[in-house]
Each structure stands twice: as structure tokens, then as C-alpha cells.
Design an enzyme around this catalytic site. Structure first.
Site, PDB file in Angstrom:
ATOM      1  N   TYR A 199      -2.356   4.578   7.176  1.00  0.00           N
ATOM      2  CA  TYR A 199      -1.587   3.438   7.335  1.00  0.00           C
ATOM      3  C   TYR A 199      -0.382   3.286   6.362  1.00  0.00           C
ATOM      4  CZ  TYR A 199      -0.827  -1.755   6.284  1.00  0.00           C
ATOM      5  OH  TYR A 199      -0.154  -3.016   5.961  1.00  0.00           O
ATOM      6  N   ARG A 219      -6.699  -6.206  -7.593  1.00  0.00           N
ATOM      7  CA  ARG A 219      -5.829  -7.110  -6.620  1.00  0.00           C
ATOM      8  C   ARG A 219      -5.206  -8.157  -7.237  1.00  0.00           C
ATOM      9  NH1 ARG A 219      -7.059  -2.715  -4.588  1.00  0.00           N
ATOM     10  NH2 ARG A 219      -7.647  -2.274  -2.516  1.00  0.00           N
ATOM     11  N   ARG A 276      -7.987   7.069   5.024  1.00  0.00           N
ATOM     12  CA  ARG A 276      -7.350   5.797   4.516  1.00  0.00           C
ATOM     13  C   ARG A 276      -5.862   5.510   4.320  1.00  0.00           C
ATOM     14  NH1 ARG A 276      -8.532   0.786   1.379  1.00  0.00           N
ATOM     15  NH2 ARG A 276      -6.419  -0.236   0.863  1.00  0.00           N
ATOM     16  N   GLU A 314       0.612  -1.173  -0.029  1.00  0.00           N
ATOM     17  CA  GLU A 314      -0.019   0.058  -0.133  1.00  0.00           C
ATOM     18  C   GLU A 314       0.838   1.359  -0.222  1.00  0.00           C
ATOM     19  OE1 GLU A 314      -3.728  -0.644   1.946  1.00  0.00           O
ATOM     20  OE2 GLU A 314      -3.968   1.601   2.411  1.00  0.00           O
ATOM     21  N   LYS A 373       3.678   3.585   7.209  1.00  0.00           N
ATOM     22  CA  LYS A 373       4.532   2.192   6.513  1.00  0.00           C
ATOM     23  C   LYS A 373       5.562   2.996   5.950  1.00  0.00           C
ATOM     24  CE  LYS A 373       2.720  -1.842   7.601  1.00  0.00           C
ATOM     25  NZ  LYS A 373       3.111  -2.892   8.711  1.00  0.00           N
ATOM     26  N   ASN A 390      -1.353  -8.528  -0.998  1.00  0.00           N
ATOM     27  CA  ASN A 390      -2.595  -9.292  -0.675  1.00  0.00           C
ATOM     28  C   ASN A 390      -2.167 -10.684  -0.450  1.00  0.00           C
ATOM     29  OD1 ASN A 390      -3.403  -6.717  -1.951  1.00  0.00           O
ATOM     30  ND2 ASN A 390      -5.290  -7.422  -0.840  1.00  0.00           N
ATOM     31  N   LYS A 447     -20.522  -8.321  -0.211  1.00  0.00           N
ATOM     32  CA  LYS A 447     -20.832  -6.865  -0.506  1.00  0.00           C
ATOM     33  C   LYS A 447     -19.554  -6.383  -1.091  1.00  0.00           C
ATOM     34  CE  LYS A 447     -23.503  -6.068   3.736  1.00  0.00           C
ATOM     35  NZ  LYS A 447     -23.172  -5.552   5.072  1.00  0.00           N
TER      36      LYS A 447
END
Ligand code: NAD
Ligand code: UDP
EC number: 4.1.1.35
Length: 389
Positions: A185, A260, A182, A141, A189, A214, A251
Site C-alpha cells: 500500500y 499512533r 504490508r 504510511e 501510494k 489516522n 485484541k
């Protein structure tokens, strides 16, 4: 340990047994790494975590997996004076500890920043001061959004890998604005990565930084209301597993258009073991660890998981297996998303000769078989339980 023959590193030298201080050993990745190390190597583990449920099976004395080579220390690295002593006792520290579920990034941004930056600082400092090697877990990310996501929707450049493949030594880190929490993080990092890199450059810290793309598999996160809070929102694998187990539609956040690449945890752990056992090839590097061949949109992931789950559970799929939800409804204010994540594999290939093996279908089949075996009965009982009046 399997096989008593001498194990060799990638350069043909015998691998010396080491003691590893593994922080966050009780989590998803930690549990698989502990298992692999105990089963296949002679190394010793000082396992540090607040929880040990996911490694209990390795700690029992009667376990066949080298229980005498793992020692669990229940501690919170935020405030525990034992931390430096444990790092000093080890040859290598692996830091996995973090808040790393997206639902927390925008709703608990302070905890997220403290956990991913402030709490990691003493670990880096103790490793640097005591000349101990550090393998630190960062995240894919840190790349944020792709350059391509800023191009017009119909631009042919969007098809050019130069605009979306993520390279450790070339891609920029592109985050949204500050009110899009969002990115708390990713930003924390990124800063700890820069600090570790600077410790290497100025003070000679021997480090390796891992950027997981992931990683998924058994024991990831929790199933809400069964082994985690009923209102908790885990990462997508556990969210979708929970929906499938409860026969609820999956959902899709904002239409499930984000892409991803998913990698099987067991493939990824092989890469980490190579880093542990080949310090000369791994030190000073940042490694993407992912599977560029397993790319799907979140919608396609939902469809595949529905199909695989029907196969492994023997239950027919729902007629309407998915439902759209807005990110605001699902995650609350301040959510934003990475559009696409394809790892460039050049550096890890060059340094460690590693490649992932498992297809998305196969990894989902073994993971959903595990989820069904572990949770289906518990969910049935929870659903059947009369609500207290
Ligand atoms: P996880 O939540 O399952 O494991 C983290 C572990 O750290 C937990 O067991 C937790 O109890 C422990 N921990 C957290 N704070 C602690 C503290 N203050 N003191 C002691 N223990 C503490 O997560 P994971 O998926 O195993 O991820 C491990 C690392 O990899 C994290 O740093 C995460 O950011 C990174 N990562 C993972 C993925 C992935 O695909 N799984 C992707 C990107 C980054
Ligand atoms: N997502 C979704 N439904 C869910 C959970 C997640 O559509 O029930 C989406 C989420 O918005 C993101 C992707 O799935 O686009 C992956 O989410 P995850 O929490 O696994 O972490 P990320 O890859 O964003 O770090």
C-alpha cells in the site's frame, strides 16, 4: 448553506463557488467532506463511488443540507468511460478512492497495488490533460518506519525528534522487505505521489497531496457482521468498537506497542476545506494532516476506549479488557508495522494556518457515543438470533 454573507479566503478574496468531482465520496472521509461542503459552502459536488450508504442522508431531496448541490454517480473508476467527462465537468477533482485497510495489504496485495496506483493513473492523466486541479489522498504510511526504530532500544537518540518526527520535505520513506507485503500500500501510494509531483513539474498539473495521519470518527469502516462481512478486519477504531459492543476483550497485535497519533475527522476536514478554498496556498504542496498532541500506544488507546465506552454506554468494563495476539495470527503472513507516527506541522501551519483542536478523550467520547447509538441494538439482536440448523 448556513449564512448568505460573502465567504473570504485566507488572503481576504471572495471565494468563488466551484464544482468538485469527488471520487470515493461514499467512504468515511468522503462522507464527512460532502457534509461539510454542503452545510457550509456554496460548492457543488459530483460524488462518485461504488457505494452511497454513508451519504444517503445527504442525497435525499428533503434533506436540509443542499441535496440540490450533490449528484451521485455510482461507478467503478477501474472501468467506466464516464470518468473523464465528470472530471471535465468539474473545476477540481478530489481522489479518495482506495483500498486502505491494513488487513488487505498483505492478503490482497495485487488489489491493493492496483487500487492505489493503477486505478489512480487515469484520474491524474485526465486532470493533467484537461488542466484541472487535483487534490489526491495519499497516506502517512508513505513514511513507513522511523529512522529511530533502527537505533538500539536504549539509544538516547530515540528521544530526539530528529529521529522520529515525520516531515514532508525531509523525511525518507523506509519500508520493509518485499516479502513483507504490508508495504504494498505504502509503496503504491508513494509511486502515485511521485507521478503526480512529476506531472506538476513537467506538465504544470496543479496538485495538492494529503497525507492523513489516522483520522478517526463516526462512519469509519464497518462493524463486522452488522454492516460489513463477519470475517472482515477493519481499522483499529472499528475493531476495538466491535470488541467493546460485543463485550469481548480488545485484541492487541504484538503487544500493542506501536504508537499512533489520532485526529478527529471533523478537525481534519477543516484542513481539507482550507485546501479547496485556497488553491494559491495549497497547490504544489504535500501536507501532513494529523494531531501530534494525541499520541498513544495501541495499548493505551485500548485502555482509553474501554474507559470511555463504559462511560457512554453505562456498562461496566470487562475485568480483563485486552488480550495479546500475534500479528501472524491476526493479519496473516507478511504483516509488518509502522512503529511511530508524529506529523511535523510546519508546512500546513505556514501555508494554511491550520491546527487540530480536539483531544483524544473528547474525540473518543463523541465517536463511541455514535458507535453505541448506531450499533448496540443491532448487535444485541444479532447475538440473540438463533443459529439456523
Ligand atoms: P474508505 O474506504 O472509507 O473510502 C474509500 C472510498 O473509495 C470507498 O467508499 C470506496 O467504495 C471508494 N472506492 C474504492 N475504490 C473505488 C473504485 N474503483 N471506484 C469507485 N470508488 C471506489 O477510506 P477513507 O478512510 O475514507 O480514506 C480515503 C482516502 O484517504 C484513501 O485514499 C486512503 O488511502 C486515505 N487515507 C485515509 C486515512 C484515514 O485515517 N482514514 C489514513 C491514510 C490515508
Ligand atoms: N491493531 C490492534 N488490534 C486491532 C486492530 C489493529 O492492535 O484489533 C493495531 C495494528 O497492528 C496497528 C494499529 O493498531 O499497530 C493501527 O492499526 P490500523 O488498522 O488502524 O491502521 P494503521 O495505523 O496501521 O494504518
Amino acid at each position: 448553506m448556513a449564512g448568505a454573507s460573502v465567504r473570504l479566503d485566507l488572503d481576504g478574496r471572495p471565494i468563488k463557488p466551484v464544482t468538485i468531482c469527488m471520487i470515493g465520496a461514499g467512504g468515511f472521509i468522503g462522507s464527512h467532506l460532502c457534509e461539510k461542503i454542503l452545510l457550509e459552502t456554496p460548492h457543488k459536488i459530483l460524488a462518485l463511488d461504488v457505494y452511497n450508504d454513508k451519504i444517503k442522508h445527504l442525497l435525499e431531496p428533503e434533506s436540509q443540507t443542499g441535496a440540490d448541490r450533490i449528484q451521485f454517480h455510482r461507478l467503478n473508476i477501474k472501468h467506466d468511460s464516464r470518468l473523464e467527462g465528470l472530471i471535465k465537468m468539474a473545476d477540481l477533482t478530489i481522489n479518495l478512492a482506495a483500498i486502505c485497510t491494513p488487513a488487505d495489504y498483505n492478503t490482497r496485495p495485487l488489489d491493493t497495488i492496483y487500487s492505489n496506483f493503477i486505478d489512480a493513473l487515469p484520474v491524474v492523466k485526465y486532470c493533467s490533460e484537461n488542466n484541472k486541479r487535483l487534490i489526491h489522498f495519499s497516506t502517512c504510511e508513505v513514511y513507513g518506519k522511523t529512522i529511530g526504530s533502527f537505533l538500539p532500544k536504549d539509544s538516547p537518540l530515540r528521544q530526539d525528534p530528529a529521529y522520529y518526527v515525520l516531515k514532508e520535505d525531509a523525511s525518507p520513506c523506509i519500508f520493509g522487505s518485499i516479502e513483507k507485503q504490508r508495504w504494498s500500500y505504502a509503496c503504491a501510494k508513494q509511486l502515485i505521489e511521485r507521478l503526480i509531483y512529476a506531472e506538476g513539474a513537467e506538465n504544470g498539473l496543479e496538485f495538492t497531496i494529503v497525507r492523513p495521519f489516522n483520522w478517526i470518527g463516526p462512519r469509519m469502516d464497518f462493524i463486522p457482521g452488522i454492516d460489513g462481512p463477519s470475517e472482515g478486519v477493519p481499522r483499529v477504531l472499528a475493531c476495538f468498537s466491535n470488541n467493546l459492543l460485543r463485550r469481548q476483550p480488545l485484541k492487541l497485535v504484538d503487544g500493542g506497542q506501536s504508537q499512533r497519533t489520532f485526529i478527529y475527522i471533523k478537525d481534519a476536514i477543516e484542513a481539507v476545506l482550507l485546501m479547496i478554498e485556497n488553491p494559491a496556498r495549497a497547490n504544489g504542496h504535500i501536507f501532513n494532516v494529523g494531531n501530534p498532541h494525541n499520541e498513544v500506544t495501541v495499548r493505551q488507546l485500548a485502555e482509553m476506549m474501554t474507559e470511555v465506552y463504559a462511560k457512554v454506554s453505562g456498562e461496566a468494563a470487562l475485568e480483563e479488557p485486552t488480550v495479546d495476539v500475534s500479528s501472524k495470527e491476526f493479519y496473516g503472513e507478511g504483516y509488518d508495522d509502522s512503529d511511530k507516527r508524529i506529523p511535523d506541522m510546519t508546512i500546513i501551519n505556514q501555508q494554511l494556518g491550520w491546527n487540530p483542536k480536539t483531544s483524544l478523550w473528547d474525540l473518543l467520547e463523541s465517536t463511541l457515543t455514535y458507535q453505541h447509538r448506531t450499533y448496540a441494538e443491532a448487535i444485541k439482536q444479532a447475538v440473540a438470533k438463533p443459529v439456523a440448523s
